[in-house]
Design a protein around this motif. Structure first.
Motif, short mmCIF file in Angstrom:
data_model
loop_
_atom_site.label_atom_id
_atom_site.label_comp_id
_atom_site.label_asym_id
_atom_site.label_seq_id
_atom_site.Cartn_x
_atom_site.Cartn_y
_atom_site.Cartn_z
N PRO A 51 41.95 34.46 39.36
CA PRO A 51 41.54 34.30 40.76
C PRO A 51 42.65 33.70 41.59
O PRO A 51 43.62 33.17 41.06
CB PRO A 51 40.37 33.34 40.63
CG PRO A 51 40.78 32.46 39.49
CD PRO A 51 41.49 33.35 38.51
N ARG A 57 37.45 28.25 42.86
CA ARG A 57 37.73 29.34 41.93
C ARG A 57 36.81 29.23 40.72
O ARG A 57 36.37 28.14 40.36
CB ARG A 57 39.18 29.29 41.49
CG ARG A 57 39.55 28.07 40.66
CD ARG A 57 41.02 28.10 40.26
NE ARG A 57 41.38 26.92 39.48
CZ ARG A 57 41.17 26.78 38.19
NH1 ARG A 57 40.56 27.75 37.52
NH2 ARG A 57 41.53 25.68 37.56
N GLN A 63 44.97 32.11 35.42
CA GLN A 63 44.89 33.33 36.21
C GLN A 63 45.10 34.54 35.30
O GLN A 63 45.87 34.50 34.35
CB GLN A 63 45.93 33.33 37.33
CG GLN A 63 45.67 32.32 38.42
CD GLN A 63 46.72 32.37 39.50
OE1 GLN A 63 47.91 32.45 39.19
NE2 GLN A 63 46.30 32.31 40.74
#
Length: 561
Positions: A51, A57, A63
């Motif tokens: 994200p 988040r 990520q």
């Protein structure tokens, strides 16, 4: 959490990016032999990870990548190598045009030669006079002297006319070169307009870049120019090259005038000594002028007289050509240009062909004037003091080589072979035959020719009263002509050597540039295979994702059936 279809999207993006790379590779292969084409490459860029960094988040470990995209397609070009190539190409244009002009002069003079050159014709003339001195009453010997003299006159005419004809050809080349330069500048200005319209939208017009650089390469042959990049603005990418600003440089590397600025360009024109835009063949070049669009709407761009605009650039400064090397400068230095004016306002001209024509005129005038002087000091076949000039049309030094004529009234009996009018005396024929080797820097004593008081006749050349006023005063006619030919040979050899050196440097610079920008079929085939495998792998990834989803959708949730 990530989408169920996240893997499909990543694989799809990979397929599309590799497909773009395959298309670009195909473009490179298709243009492998296109002049001026620079190979292109795709700049792969990772898409934004998931994200995004934020306080809200989802709670996943770090990520996750979301794939790849084709960020831009740019051409592979090294600006430093372009500058290096154009500098060497500019020198080649100068030395090549200069070498060609000097080589054509050498062909005209055809020296050394046993039969065709001026020295061979002169030697035959002197030999006929020596033969006449042995048999001064012989009609055949006298007839040969006149025939040989006519041969000398014809050779002077041939050399002078040939120089003028080639000079006219050089003038035409200058005119054609100016038109070519203007055409190139106009095309660059139009390309600047197109590039300026495309770049602000975020695109890279690589094909337009290539065509513009190809035109600048052509321009560098004629003129030494500096290229500056001007941003197009808008949403142009950081790697966008922008529009070209092209300026003409002088011999010191300083800008003289802007030739192309964005979408505008100025027209080049050349003036002769009368200050008007006329045929360059009609006279020495005085200056170079930059013309803009005509101020008078009734006139067109083809009539620069009405549109003298930005600047009038002196072609010379203190007698030297003002702008730097290039084909146009080489042609102009050969054709001739006005450096200044004399006290009477007449142009003082420099240049290879005008200077060679002037030297030939000085040679013809000195030769004809001295011959007439010695001729009139002798006696003809009838024992009378000679009164007729041997050569005519020698009123001025200018154009003497093209104007000199054998006196049409001269007959064989009028040749002054005798120094005293007595039968069997041929000493003055010897004097006439020695004119070519007389040292004009010293007093000349004529054999057998005496004044009324019995003292030997002594001739002097120079500006003092009583001297023979001729332009050659420091050497013999023979050595003067040898100096002309020797200087021509040295200058031609130097120009040819530097032309060959420049050509080698141009080839070397072009090879380095091609090693970066040209298309290598081996490399492209390797890329083709690489991108194909990457595409296949992305497609296989989609198959894997499909099988996983099939298991989730169709193979789960069947308990209790």
């Amino acid at each position: 959490m990530t989408s169920t279809f996240h893997g499909l999207e990543v694989a799809k993006r990979g397929m599309m990016a590799q497909q773009t790379a395959l298309y670009t590779t195909s473009q490179n292969i298709a243009n492998a032999n296109t002049p001026g084409y620079s190979r292109q490459r795709v700049n792969f860029v990772q898409t934004e990870p998931y994200p995004a960094a934020s306080m809200n988040r989802p709670q996943i470990p770090g990520q996750m990548g979301t794939g790849v995209e084709a960020g831009s397609i740019e051409r592979v070009r090294e600006q430093f190598l372009d500058v290096q190539y154009r500098n060497e190409n500019n020198k080649l244009g100068y030395w090549d045009s200069r070498s060609t002009a000097l080589s054509r002069l050498e062909d005209v003079f055809a020296e050394p030669s046993d039969n065709d050159g001026l020295s061979a014709v002169m030697n035959e003339f002197w030999q006929s006079l020596q033969d006449l001195s042995v048999n001064p009453e012989n009609e055949g010997a006298r007839s040969v002297v006149l025939q040989r003299a006519q041969g000398v006159v014809d050779t002077f005419h041939y050399l002078s006319n040939s120089i003028s004809d080639i000079q006219g050809d050089l003038g035409n080349q200058i005119s054609v070169g100016i038109k070519d330069v203007n055409s190139i500048l106009k095309q660059i200005a139009e390309l600047n307009q197109q590039i300026g319209a495309v770049e602000p939208n975020g695109y890279l017009p690589n094909d337009l870049y290539d065509e513009r650089d190809r035109l600048v390469d052509q321009l560098s042959t004629y003129l030494n120019v500096k290229v500056e990049k001007m941003p197009s603005g808008g949403n142009a990418l950081d790697i966008a090259e922008g529009q070209y600003k092209i300026t003409l440089l002088d011999a010191n590397g300083n800008s003289i005038a802007t030739l192309v600025d964005g979408s505008q360009f100025n027209q080049l024109g050349f003036s002769t000594e009368d200050g008007k835009y006329t045929s360059v063949v009609s006279g020495p070049i005085k200056n170079i002028e930059v013309y803009t669009t005509p101020n008078d709407p009734s006139q067109t761009e083809s009539d620069p007289v009405a549109g003298i605009g930005v600047a009038s650039i002196d072609f010379y400064t203190s007698g030297n050509v003002n702008f730097s090397q290039g084909k146009l400068r080489g042609l102009m230095e050969s054709y001739g240009y006005q450096t200044s004016t004399d006290a009477g306002g007449n142009p003082i001209v420099a240049g290879i062909y005008p200077e060679m024509q002037d030297k030939l005129d000085q040679l013809a005038y000195t030769f004809g004037t001295l011959f007439n002087t010695v001729q009139k000091l002798g006696f003809d076949l009838e024992g009378n003091q000679a009164s007729k000039d041997f050569f005519t049309n020698l009123s001025t030094i200018e154009n003497a080589a093209s104007n000199i004529q054998l006196n049409s009234d001269l007959q064989t009996k009028d040749i002054a072979a005798s120094s005293n009018g007595l039968p069997g005396d041929g000493k003055n024929a010897i004097n006439l035959g020695n004119i070519f080797s007389m040292d004009l820097s010293k007093d000349i004593t004529l054999e057998g020719v005496k004044n009324s008081d019995g003292t030997p006749v002594i001739l002097s050349v120079g500006k003092d009263p009583g001297d023979i006023d001729v332009p050659i005063t420091t050497s013999t006619i023979n050595s003067y002509y040898e100096g002309i030919i020797g200087g021509l040979g040295v200058a031609s050899q130097q120009a040819q050597r530097l032309s060959n050196n420049s050509n080698s440097l141009v080839q070397s610079a072009d090879e380095r540039r091609q090693s970066v920008s040209s298309v290598s079929l081996d490399e492209e085939m390797t890329n083709l295979i690489k991108f194909q495998h990457a595409y296949n792998a992305a497609a296989r990834n989609i198959t894997v994702m499909d099988e996983m989803l099939d298991k989730v959708i169709n193979g789960m949730g069947v308990v209790g059936r």
